[in-house]
Design a protein around this motif. Structure first.
Motif, PDB file in Angstrom:
ATOM      1  N   ASP A  57       0.814  -1.212   0.000  1.00 57.71           N
ATOM      2  CA  ASP A  57       0.000   0.000   0.000  1.00 57.71           C
ATOM      3  C   ASP A  57       0.848   1.263   0.000  1.00 57.71           C
ATOM      4  O   ASP A  57       0.368   2.336  -0.374  1.00 57.71           O
ATOM      5  CB  ASP A  57      -0.919   0.004   1.230  1.00 57.71           C
ATOM      6  CG  ASP A  57      -1.868  -1.181   1.236  1.00 57.71           C
ATOM      7  OD1 ASP A  57      -2.592  -1.353   0.238  1.00 57.71           O
ATOM      8  OD2 ASP A  57      -1.876  -1.946   2.223  1.00 57.71           O
ATOM      9  N   ALA A  58       2.083   1.156   0.445  1.00 61.37           N
ATOM     10  CA  ALA A  58       2.968   2.321   0.503  1.00 61.37           C
ATOM     11  C   ALA A  58       4.402   1.852   0.614  1.00 61.37           C
ATOM     12  O   ALA A  58       4.672   0.698   0.968  1.00 61.37           O
ATOM     13  CB  ALA A  58       2.614   3.214   1.691  1.00 61.37           C
ATOM     14  N   CYS A  59       5.316   2.764   0.317  1.00 59.19           N
ATOM     15  CA  CYS A  59       6.741   2.461   0.423  1.00 59.19           C
ATOM     16  C   CYS A  59       7.447   3.597   1.152  1.00 59.19           C
ATOM     17  O   CYS A  59       7.531   4.719   0.641  1.00 59.19           O
ATOM     18  CB  CYS A  59       7.359   2.260  -0.960  1.00 59.19           C
ATOM     19  SG  CYS A  59       9.156   1.996  -0.933  1.00 59.19           S
ATOM     20  N   PHE A  60       7.920   3.316   2.350  1.00 60.79           N
ATOM     21  CA  PHE A  60       8.766   4.260   3.074  1.00 60.79           C
ATOM     22  C   PHE A  60      10.203   4.057   2.592  1.00 60.79           C
ATOM     23  O   PHE A  60      10.641   2.927   2.374  1.00 60.79           O
ATOM     24  CB  PHE A  60       8.707   4.004   4.582  1.00 60.79           C
ATOM     25  CG  PHE A  60       7.448   4.485   5.245  1.00 60.79           C
ATOM     26  CD1 PHE A  60       7.447   5.652   6.001  1.00 60.79           C
ATOM     27  CD2 PHE A  60       6.266   3.769   5.122  1.00 60.79           C
ATOM     28  CE1 PHE A  60       6.290   6.098   6.622  1.00 60.79           C
ATOM     29  CE2 PHE A  60       5.100   4.202   5.738  1.00 60.79           C
ATOM     30  CZ  PHE A  60       5.110   5.371   6.487  1.00 60.79           C
ATOM     31  N   THR A  61      10.935   5.142   2.442  1.00 60.40           N
ATOM     32  CA  THR A  61      12.308   5.012   1.966  1.00 60.40           C
ATOM     33  C   THR A  61      13.225   6.019   2.636  1.00 60.40           C
ATOM     34  O   THR A  61      12.803   7.123   3.012  1.00 60.40           O
ATOM     35  CB  THR A  61      12.383   5.197   0.432  1.00 60.40           C
ATOM     36  OG1 THR A  61      13.749   5.091   0.000  1.00 60.40           O
ATOM     37  CG2 THR A  61      11.850   6.548   0.011  1.00 60.40           C
ATOM     38  N   SER A  62      14.465   5.610   2.803  1.00 62.63           N
ATOM     39  CA  SER A  62      15.500   6.553   3.216  1.00 62.63           C
ATOM     40  C   SER A  62      15.635   7.617   2.132  1.00 62.63           C
ATOM     41  O   SER A  62      15.497   7.326   0.943  1.00 62.63           O
ATOM     42  CB  SER A  62      16.827   5.811   3.377  1.00 62.63           C
ATOM     43  OG  SER A  62      17.921   6.707   3.348  1.00 62.63           O
TER      44      SER A  62
ATOM     45  N   ASP B 162      14.605   9.633   9.224  1.00 58.29           N
ATOM     46  CA  ASP B 162      15.080   8.723  10.268  1.00 58.29           C
ATOM     47  C   ASP B 162      15.449   7.348   9.720  1.00 58.29           C
ATOM     48  O   ASP B 162      16.035   6.530  10.436  1.00 58.29           O
ATOM     49  CB  ASP B 162      14.029   8.571  11.366  1.00 58.29           C
ATOM     50  CG  ASP B 162      14.038   9.739  12.345  1.00 58.29           C
ATOM     51  OD1 ASP B 162      15.038  10.486  12.357  1.00 58.29           O
ATOM     52  OD2 ASP B 162      13.057   9.907  13.087  1.00 58.29           O
ATOM     53  N   LEU B 163      15.122   7.092   8.442  1.00 56.27           N
ATOM     54  CA  LEU B 163      15.515   5.834   7.805  1.00 56.27           C
ATOM     55  C   LEU B 163      16.897   5.928   7.157  1.00 56.27           C
ATOM     56  O   LEU B 163      17.356   4.962   6.548  1.00 56.27           O
ATOM     57  CB  LEU B 163      14.485   5.420   6.747  1.00 56.27           C
ATOM     58  CG  LEU B 163      13.162   4.859   7.269  1.00 56.27           C
ATOM     59  CD1 LEU B 163      12.185   4.656   6.116  1.00 56.27           C
ATOM     60  CD2 LEU B 163      13.380   3.547   8.023  1.00 56.27           C
ATOM     61  N   ARG B 164      17.564   7.075   7.284  1.00 56.29           N
ATOM     62  CA  ARG B 164      18.930   7.182   6.751  1.00 56.29           C
ATOM     63  C   ARG B 164      19.828   6.186   7.483  1.00 56.29           C
ATOM     64  O   ARG B 164      19.488   5.681   8.554  1.00 56.29           O
ATOM     65  CB  ARG B 164      19.466   8.603   6.920  1.00 56.29           C
ATOM     66  CG  ARG B 164      19.756   8.989   8.366  1.00 56.29           C
ATOM     67  CD  ARG B 164      20.120  10.450   8.504  1.00 56.29           C
ATOM     68  NE  ARG B 164      20.496  10.782   9.887  1.00 56.29           N
ATOM     69  CZ  ARG B 164      19.626  11.047  10.856  1.00 56.29           C
ATOM     70  NH1 ARG B 164      18.321  11.006  10.610  1.00 56.29           N
ATOM     71  NH2 ARG B 164      20.054  11.347  12.075  1.00 56.29           N
TER      72      ARG B 164
ATOM     73  N   ASN C  89      21.580  -1.245   5.688  1.00 52.35           N
ATOM     74  CA  ASN C  89      21.953  -2.392   6.512  1.00 52.35           C
ATOM     75  C   ASN C  89      21.729  -2.128   8.000  1.00 52.35           C
ATOM     76  O   ASN C  89      20.981  -2.836   8.675  1.00 52.35           O
ATOM     77  CB  ASN C  89      23.423  -2.747   6.247  1.00 52.35           C
ATOM     78  CG  ASN C  89      23.918  -3.887   7.119  1.00 52.35           C
ATOM     79  OD1 ASN C  89      23.152  -4.727   7.570  1.00 52.35           O
ATOM     80  ND2 ASN C  89      25.219  -3.905   7.361  1.00 52.35           N
ATOM     81  N   ALA C  90      22.381  -1.101   8.530  1.00 49.49           N
ATOM     82  CA  ALA C  90      22.330  -0.871   9.975  1.00 49.49           C
ATOM     83  C   ALA C  90      20.933  -0.493  10.447  1.00 49.49           C
ATOM     84  O   ALA C  90      20.451  -0.997  11.465  1.00 49.49           O
ATOM     85  CB  ALA C  90      23.342   0.201  10.372  1.00 49.49           C
ATOM     86  N   VAL C  91      20.269   0.404   9.730  1.00 48.77           N
ATOM     87  CA  VAL C  91      18.950   0.833  10.190  1.00 48.77           C
ATOM     88  C   VAL C  91      17.935  -0.303  10.068  1.00 48.77           C
ATOM     89  O   VAL C  91      17.045  -0.454  10.918  1.00 48.77           O
ATOM     90  CB  VAL C  91      18.479   2.109   9.452  1.00 48.77           C
ATOM     91  CG1 VAL C  91      18.113   1.830   8.006  1.00 48.77           C
ATOM     92  CG2 VAL C  91      17.301   2.749  10.183  1.00 48.77           C
TER      93      VAL C  91
END
Length: 315
Positions: free
Chosen positions: A85-90, A119-121, A190-192
């Motif tokens: 339904d959605a895509c959150f991205t850095s 905050d996804l960085r 990777n880390a996040v």
């Protein structure tokens, strides 16, 4: 059902900044869900700085390599049957481009439906960012060794990067779980992504580098409302799914690792078929194992369950 309890925290030593709480994100800080939600986490494809062996952190100076673009396309095909339904991205270019490739055909145009979240960085590594790894070892010596050996307590330029990352992951979950969609894709780093998996299961920062995420590896978390309200149960349905074998030789997530968690999924058995008309291999975890560099064994069995996913049920 396999239940995980939060890792107890030791009392902080004098003069040491206490670690953030390892309580599951499905506690008082997150409202109860009204309906089930699936979240799929994907790491970006190989970047130019991945290929160079350079420390990226939250720098935005690297982009996808041709190999990284191909990995993103493979991931798009792997997730083609999944509905989102959605895509959150850095907002960083390497993740944003990976998200655009995976999201092709899902929105009205390039980037449509993508939700950038700062905050996804990737983890903030301050003075380390931009250095080749050998330069980090040569220039910072003991400090670089602390980053390698004890990342949870590592501090640089007055910051505790891994502890800050865990705080950011909890903040991200607030927004991801508040989204009205039933299935959400998250494309980050990777880390996040490690921190997102760990905090959803109530694991603290000491688990950093245990839940490594490969380039374009996918991890799946299912959140199910609890009867009578309260925090939902959390099921780790898949961990770092890639087209390659998780027990194959070589490095993990672009680096050597002495220990990592592997979730192996069993197929249906006769008894499980009789008890369940439509058994799903994705819901039948056979084992949780640790692959170590000191043994020839591909998998050391440390837990065993039949027809039961890995679940976190908060108190």
């Amino acid at each position: 059902m396999l239940q995980l309890a939060p890792t107890p925290l030791p009392s902080p030593a004098a003069g040491r900044r206490p670690r953030p709480s390892s309580a599951c994100i499905c506690c008082s800080s997150v409202r109860a869900l009204e309906e089930a939600k699936r979240v799929v986490l994907v790491r970006h494809g190989q970047s130019t700085w991945n290929a160079e062996g350079r420390i990226q952190g939250s720098s935005d100076a690297s982009v996808l390599t041709p190999k990284g673009e191909a990995q993103a396309e493979t991931c798009r095909q792997m997730l083609a049957s999944d509905s989102f339904d959605a895509c959150f991205t850095s907002p960083l270019a390497r993740s944003r481009r990976t998200a655009e490739i995976i999201w092709q055909g899902r929105g009205r145009g390039r980037g449509d439906g993508l939700i950038p979240d700062p905050d996804l960085r990737e983890i903030d590594l301050y003075s380390f960012q931009g250095l080749l790894k050998r330069e980090g070892r040569e220039r910072y010596g003991p400090l670089y060794r602390q980053w390698q050996k004890n990342a949870a307590e590592f501090s640089i330029d007055g910051h505790y990067p891994v502890q800050e990352l865990w705080d950011r992951a909890r903040s991200c979950w607030e927004r991801i779980l508040a989204h009205r969609g039933k299935s959400v894709l998250v494309v980050a780093h990777n880390a996040v992504n490690q921190a997102l998996v760990a905090t959803s299961l109530g694991l603290g920062a000491e688990h950093f580098r245990i839940l490594l995420q490969s380039n374009c590896g996918a991890s799946v978390l299912d959140f199910t409302p609890r009867a009578g309200g309260g925090p939902p149960t959390v099921c780790l349905n898949r961990l770092n799914q890639t087209p390659n074998s998780p027990v194959a030789g070589g490095s993990s997530a672009g680096r050597k690792t002495s220990k990592r968690i592997i979730l192996a999924c069993q197929g249906a058995t006769q008894s499980s078929s009789e008890s369940s008309p439509q058994p799903s291999p994705a819901w039948s975890w056979l084992a949780i194992g640790m692959k170590t560099g000191e043994t020839n064994a591909s998998l050391i069995l440390v837990m065993y369950t039949v027809n039961c996913p890995l679940l976190w049920v908060p108190d």
